[in-house]
Scaffold this motif. Structure first.
Motif: not given
Length: 209
Positions: A50, A55, A59
């Motif tokens: 990502k 992030t 996550d």
């Protein structure tokens, strides 16, 4: 994703068994060690997928299958977790390079072995490689330079062993050799790293004479 103890990044999928609870639960120190291991791998995986700026802690804990509470028992915040993961992964790189030497080989073969070990690690760890070469945030740059210096130290030790009578090279040249190979890998990100052995070898041969 299948994991091995040597992996630097990974997602602990829902198909994998969770940590035992109840009567079968593991000792606290074992649980904490496993939580940390999962979180360190997961943060590299999340950032590679990502980007660091996008992030979140959510996550990371989702990839690690570890609670948010457990995350904060190990790390202050995302930055702390990411820097810890990068530092551990970079130590593994240096360890792999240090352990590549074999007895009864020429100095050139010894250096080739180290280069091959590094390229194999890069190839089997695409998420870590992407983090290191592309997604690394400014807060982690100092750590990357320190890691490059440690690899440069290994190159200097090799050259002193291979050519003890030659005059020493400036430290900056060893750092430049490591950086040049990193740039080569960046330019060919996503391609098999082991296919870059010859150009990487040429960098070392020319810079280290």
């Amino acid at each position: 994703m299948n994991e091995s103890d040597a992996q630097l990044a990974g997602e602990y999928g829902a198909d994998r068994p969770g940590l035992p609870r109840g009567r079968a639960r593991l000792p606290v120190d074992v649980v904490r060690r496993e939580q940390r291991r999962r979180l360190l791998r997961a943060v590299i995986s999340a950032v590679a997928g990502k980007g660091y700026a996008h992030t979140t802690v959510g996550d990371v804990v989702a990839r690690a299958r570890v609670s948010r509470k457990a995350f904060y028992e190990h790390f202050r915040d995302l930055e702390h977790a990411f820097l810890s993961a990068c530092a551990g992964a970079e130590r593994q790189v240096v360890k792999d390079l240090s352990g590549a030497a074999r007895e009864g080989v020429t100095a050139e073969e010894m250096l080739r072995d180290g280069l091959r070990a590094y390229l194999r690690l890069v190839e089997r760890e695409p998420e870590f490689t992407r983090c290191l070469l592309v997604e690394l945030p400014p807060v982690a740059l100092e750590g990357r330079v320190a890691a490059h210096r440690r690899v440069g130290d290994l190159l200097r030790i090799w050259r002193d062993f291979a050519h003890p009578s030659r005059p020493p090279l400036p430290d900056a040249l060893y750092l430049a050799a490591v950086g040049a190979i990193a740039e080569l890998l960046t330019a060919h990100l996503g391609e098999p790293a082991t296919a870059l052995e010859e150009p990487a070898w040429e960098i070392l041969r020319r810079l280290l004479a």
